[in-house]
Design a protein around this motif. Sequence first.
Motif, PDB file in Angstrom:
ATOM      1  N   LEU A 165       0.809  -1.202   0.000  1.00 35.69           N
ATOM      2  CA  LEU A 165       0.000   0.000   0.000  1.00 35.69           C
ATOM      3  C   LEU A 165       0.852   1.266   0.000  1.00 35.69           C
ATOM      4  O   LEU A 165       0.596   2.206  -0.748  1.00 35.69           O
ATOM      5  CB  LEU A 165      -0.913  -0.014   1.224  1.00 35.69           C
ATOM      6  N   ARG A 166       1.889   1.283   0.836  1.00 36.93           N
ATOM      7  CA  ARG A 166       2.756   2.473   0.911  1.00 36.93           C
ATOM      8  C   ARG A 166       3.421   2.744  -0.435  1.00 36.93           C
ATOM      9  O   ARG A 166       3.478   3.879  -0.898  1.00 36.93           O
ATOM     10  CB  ARG A 166       3.810   2.289   2.005  1.00 36.93           C
ATOM     11  N   LYS A 167       3.905   1.677  -1.088  1.00 35.42           N
ATOM     12  CA  LYS A 167       4.536   1.844  -2.399  1.00 35.42           C
ATOM     13  C   LYS A 167       3.536   2.390  -3.408  1.00 35.42           C
ATOM     14  O   LYS A 167       3.861   3.271  -4.206  1.00 35.42           O
ATOM     15  CB  LYS A 167       5.078   0.506  -2.911  1.00 35.42           C
ATOM     16  N   LEU A 168       2.313   1.848  -3.384  1.00 37.91           N
ATOM     17  CA  LEU A 168       1.289   2.304  -4.328  1.00 37.91           C
ATOM     18  C   LEU A 168       0.949   3.776  -4.098  1.00 37.91           C
ATOM     19  O   LEU A 168       0.822   4.546  -5.056  1.00 37.91           O
ATOM     20  CB  LEU A 168       0.033   1.438  -4.217  1.00 37.91           C
ATOM     21  N   ALA A 169       0.833   4.184  -2.841  1.00 38.64           N
ATOM     22  CA  ALA A 169       0.545   5.594  -2.537  1.00 38.64           C
ATOM     23  C   ALA A 169       1.675   6.491  -3.024  1.00 38.64           C
ATOM     24  O   ALA A 169       1.425   7.561  -3.585  1.00 38.64           O
ATOM     25  CB  ALA A 169       0.316   5.770  -1.038  1.00 38.64           C
ATOM     26  N   GLN A 170       2.919   6.053  -2.859  1.00 40.68           N
ATOM     27  CA  GLN A 170       4.058   6.844  -3.321  1.00 40.68           C
ATOM     28  C   GLN A 170       4.078   6.947  -4.836  1.00 40.68           C
ATOM     29  O   GLN A 170       4.292   8.025  -5.392  1.00 40.68           O
ATOM     30  CB  GLN A 170       5.368   6.238  -2.820  1.00 40.68           C
ATOM     31  N   VAL A 171       3.846   5.827  -5.514  1.00 41.89           N
ATOM     32  CA  VAL A 171       3.857   5.821  -6.980  1.00 41.89           C
ATOM     33  C   VAL A 171       2.754   6.719  -7.528  1.00 41.89           C
ATOM     34  O   VAL A 171       2.963   7.470  -8.489  1.00 41.89           O
ATOM     35  CB  VAL A 171       3.701   4.373  -7.515  1.00 41.89           C
ATOM     36  N   LEU A 172       1.580   6.666  -6.899  1.00 37.22           N
ATOM     37  CA  LEU A 172       0.439   7.445  -7.375  1.00 37.22           C
ATOM     38  C   LEU A 172       0.395   8.850  -6.786  1.00 37.22           C
ATOM     39  O   LEU A 172      -0.470   9.644  -7.139  1.00 37.22           O
ATOM     40  CB  LEU A 172      -0.864   6.702  -7.070  1.00 37.22           C
ATOM     41  N   LYS A 173       1.327   9.141  -5.881  1.00 40.56           N
ATOM     42  CA  LYS A 173       1.433  10.459  -5.258  1.00 40.56           C
ATOM     43  C   LYS A 173       0.122  10.868  -4.601  1.00 40.56           C
ATOM     44  O   LYS A 173      -0.416  11.945  -4.869  1.00 40.56           O
ATOM     45  CB  LYS A 173       1.919  11.489  -6.269  1.00 40.56           C
ATOM     46  N   VAL A 174      -0.401   9.964  -3.759  1.00 39.52           N
ATOM     47  CA  VAL A 174      -1.616  10.234  -2.998  1.00 39.52           C
ATOM     48  C   VAL A 174      -1.349   9.963  -1.527  1.00 39.52           C
ATOM     49  O   VAL A 174      -0.381   9.286  -1.172  1.00 39.52           O
ATOM     50  CB  VAL A 174      -2.818   9.374  -3.476  1.00 39.52           C
ATOM     51  N   GLU A 175      -2.215  10.508  -0.685  1.00 37.68           N
ATOM     52  CA  GLU A 175      -2.107  10.278   0.752  1.00 37.68           C
ATOM     53  C   GLU A 175      -2.366   8.806   1.049  1.00 37.68           C
ATOM     54  O   GLU A 175      -3.335   8.223   0.557  1.00 37.68           O
ATOM     55  CB  GLU A 175      -3.121  11.130   1.515  1.00 37.68           C
TER      56      GLU A 175
END
Length: 151
Positions: free
Chosen positions: A47-57
Motif C-alpha cells: 500500500l505504501r509503495k502504491l501511494a508513493q507511486v500514485l502520489k496520494v495520501e
Amino acid sequence: MKTFSDRLKHARLLRGHTQKTVARLARLSQSAIGSYESGLRHSSRSLRKLAQVLKVELEWLETGKGPMELPMEGYDLTDTLPPTSGVSESLPRPAGRRPRPQAPWPFPNIAPAQFDTLTPDDRAMLEALTQTFIEMAQARRGVKPRGRKAG
C-alpha cells in the motif's frame, strides 16, 4: 469512492498510468494491480509503495478518509518554475532526506506526453493563457489576484 479498489483505479487513471506502469513503478505484477482494482485482492502490504507511486495520501488510499492529494508543501515544485537569474537551477538536496514527489499532473484530459510536444513558445503562450484565465475566474468570484512573478 467506497473501496480500496475504486480509489486505486481512480488515482491510477487520474495520474495517467496504465496498470503495467503502476506495477513496474511499485515493483509488483500487473496481475496484482488488476486484482486490487477488481476487488479480488484487498489492500496490500504494498500500500505504501502504491501511494508513493500514485502520489496520494496513504490514509486516503487505504481508508478513503482525509484528502487524496498531498499538501502542496509536500511536492517538489522545482521543475515547474522557471529558473531565476542568479540562482542555480538545481539546488542540492539535504543528505539523508528522500526527495519529495513531483506535483500531480493537473489536467486529467491532457496527457503529459502531449504537453511535452509543445515548443517553448507554445508553452509560454499556454502559461500566459492559463494565468489570464485564472485571474479572470478569481475576479468573477471576488478573489484578489496574487502578484505576478517578475520575468
